[in-house]
Motif scaffolding. Sequence first.
Motif, PDB file in Angstrom:
ATOM      1  N   ILE A   7      44.399  42.252  54.739  1.00  0.00           N
ATOM      2  CA  ILE A   7      44.374  40.810  54.467  1.00  0.00           C
ATOM      3  C   ILE A   7      43.019  40.369  53.908  1.00  0.00           C
ATOM      4  O   ILE A   7      42.981  39.675  52.886  1.00  0.00           O
ATOM      5  N   PRO A   8      41.879  40.772  54.503  1.00  0.00           N
ATOM      6  CA  PRO A   8      40.598  40.384  53.894  1.00  0.00           C
ATOM      7  C   PRO A   8      40.407  40.933  52.471  1.00  0.00           C
ATOM      8  O   PRO A   8      39.887  40.232  51.601  1.00  0.00           O
ATOM      9  N   VAL A   9      40.849  42.162  52.232  1.00  0.00           N
ATOM     10  CA  VAL A   9      40.729  42.728  50.882  1.00  0.00           C
ATOM     11  C   VAL A   9      41.599  41.946  49.903  1.00  0.00           C
ATOM     12  O   VAL A   9      41.175  41.647  48.785  1.00  0.00           O
ATOM     13  N   LEU A  10      42.796  41.600  50.323  1.00  0.00           N
ATOM     14  CA  LEU A  10      43.680  40.804  49.463  1.00  0.00           C
ATOM     15  C   LEU A  10      43.054  39.448  49.147  1.00  0.00           C
ATOM     16  O   LEU A  10      43.065  39.000  47.995  1.00  0.00           O
ATOM     17  N   ILE A  11      42.478  38.807  50.156  1.00  0.00           N
ATOM     18  CA  ILE A  11      41.807  37.517  49.936  1.00  0.00           C
ATOM     19  C   ILE A  11      40.632  37.676  48.971  1.00  0.00           C
ATOM     20  O   ILE A  11      40.460  36.874  48.052  1.00  0.00           O
ATOM     21  N   LEU A  12      39.825  38.724  49.169  1.00  0.00           N
ATOM     22  CA  LEU A  12      38.698  38.968  48.253  1.00  0.00           C
ATOM     23  C   LEU A  12      39.171  39.227  46.831  1.00  0.00           C
ATOM     24  O   LEU A  12      38.585  38.708  45.869  1.00  0.00           O
ATOM     25  N   LEU A  13      40.214  40.026  46.676  1.00  0.00           N
ATOM     26  CA  LEU A  13      40.739  40.307  45.338  1.00  0.00           C
ATOM     27  C   LEU A  13      41.217  39.031  44.655  1.00  0.00           C
ATOM     28  O   LEU A  13      40.930  38.810  43.468  1.00  0.00           O
ATOM     29  N   ILE A  14      41.916  38.189  45.388  1.00  0.00           N
ATOM     30  CA  ILE A  14      42.397  36.922  44.817  1.00  0.00           C
ATOM     31  C   ILE A  14      41.218  36.033  44.432  1.00  0.00           C
ATOM     32  O   ILE A  14      41.178  35.487  43.320  1.00  0.00           O
ATOM     33  N   CYS A  15      40.245  35.906  45.330  1.00  0.00           N
ATOM     34  CA  CYS A  15      39.086  35.050  45.045  1.00  0.00           C
ATOM     35  C   CYS A  15      38.280  35.560  43.851  1.00  0.00           C
ATOM     36  O   CYS A  15      37.897  34.779  42.971  1.00  0.00           O
ATOM     37  N   TYR A  16      38.022  36.863  43.816  1.00  0.00           N
ATOM     38  CA  TYR A  16      37.268  37.417  42.689  1.00  0.00           C
ATOM     39  C   TYR A  16      38.066  37.332  41.388  1.00  0.00           C
ATOM     40  O   TYR A  16      37.496  37.121  40.324  1.00  0.00           O
ATOM     41  N   PHE A  17      39.384  37.485  41.469  1.00  0.00           N
ATOM     42  CA  PHE A  17      40.216  37.334  40.265  1.00  0.00           C
ATOM     43  C   PHE A  17      40.116  35.910  39.735  1.00  0.00           C
ATOM     44  O   PHE A  17      39.910  35.700  38.532  1.00  0.00           O
ATOM     45  N   LEU A  18      40.247  34.925  40.633  1.00  0.00           N
ATOM     46  CA  LEU A  18      40.159  33.523  40.209  1.00  0.00           C
ATOM     47  C   LEU A  18      38.766  33.193  39.682  1.00  0.00           C
ATOM     48  O   LEU A  18      38.625  32.468  38.696  1.00  0.00           O
ATOM     49  N   THR A  19      37.739  33.733  40.316  1.00  0.00           N
ATOM     50  CA  THR A  19      36.367  33.522  39.845  1.00  0.00           C
ATOM     51  C   THR A  19      36.174  34.124  38.458  1.00  0.00           C
ATOM     52  O   THR A  19      35.603  33.490  37.568  1.00  0.00           O
ATOM     53  N   SER A  20      36.667  35.338  38.266  1.00  0.00           N
ATOM     54  CA  SER A  20      36.538  36.004  36.965  1.00  0.00           C
ATOM     55  C   SER A  20      37.303  35.256  35.883  1.00  0.00           C
ATOM     56  O   SER A  20      36.817  35.101  34.764  1.00  0.00           O
ATOM     57  N   LYS A  21      38.484  34.803  36.238  1.00  0.00           N
ATOM     58  CA  LYS A  21      39.298  34.046  35.273  1.00  0.00           C
ATOM     59  C   LYS A  21      38.576  32.772  34.850  1.00  0.00           C
ATOM     60  O   LYS A  21      38.500  32.454  33.661  1.00  0.00           O
ATOM     61  N   LYS A  22      38.019  32.049  35.820  1.00  0.00           N
ATOM     62  CA  LYS A  22      37.287  30.814  35.525  1.00  0.00           C
ATOM     63  C   LYS A  22      36.046  31.119  34.686  1.00  0.00           C
ATOM     64  O   LYS A  22      35.730  30.396  33.738  1.00  0.00           O
ATOM     65  N   LEU A  23      35.359  32.197  35.009  1.00  0.00           N
ATOM     66  CA  LEU A  23      34.164  32.595  34.265  1.00  0.00           C
ATOM     67  C   LEU A  23      34.508  32.893  32.805  1.00  0.00           C
ATOM     68  O   LEU A  23      33.790  32.482  31.900  1.00  0.00           O
ATOM     69  N   LEU A  24      35.608  33.591  32.578  1.00  0.00           N
ATOM     70  CA  LEU A  24      35.999  33.935  31.213  1.00  0.00           C
ATOM     71  C   LEU A  24      36.402  32.703  30.407  1.00  0.00           C
ATOM     72  O   LEU A  24      36.259  32.678  29.194  1.00  0.00           O
ATOM     73  N   GLU A  25      36.897  31.674  31.088  1.00  0.00           N
ATOM     74  CA  GLU A  25      37.285  30.441  30.391  1.00  0.00           C
ATOM     75  C   GLU A  25      36.075  29.584  30.029  1.00  0.00           C
ATOM     76  O   GLU A  25      36.134  28.795  29.097  1.00  0.00           O
TER      77      GLU A  25
END
Length: 120
Positions: A7-25
């Motif tokens: 569960i913590p790894v899944l949460i981290l993956l989701i958060c880092y994915f959203l952060t990366s997506k926002k950064l790329l935009e």
Amino acid sequence: EVMVFAIPVLILLICYFLTSKKLLEMGKGKESMRLMKKKVLMTIGGILTVLLFCFAPYHVPELYFRAKVLLDPSSPVTVFYRCNVEFYTWVVTSFSAFLNPLLYIFRSQNFQWRAHCCAV
């Protein structure tokens, strides 16, 4: 183990994915931000790699062997794991405390400047 690792790894993956997506935009079309984005994405990738490299070798077998213990606590495989393998998975898990600070140090602009400056 699901609560402690998955569960913590899944949460981290989701958060880092959203952060990366926002950064790329951000700042699309600006060449000056390309290098900064690349550095940040590489740091995120490094953090996730260290996390999985250090913690998966302990938590994945632990989940398997906990289930096995419930079925047959005296199984030779379970005894072998507890006596021989578990210690080494703890050692690998401990590397996280060593590797994360190194990752941040080597990704720091201040360190890169000094390393480049002193390499003359």
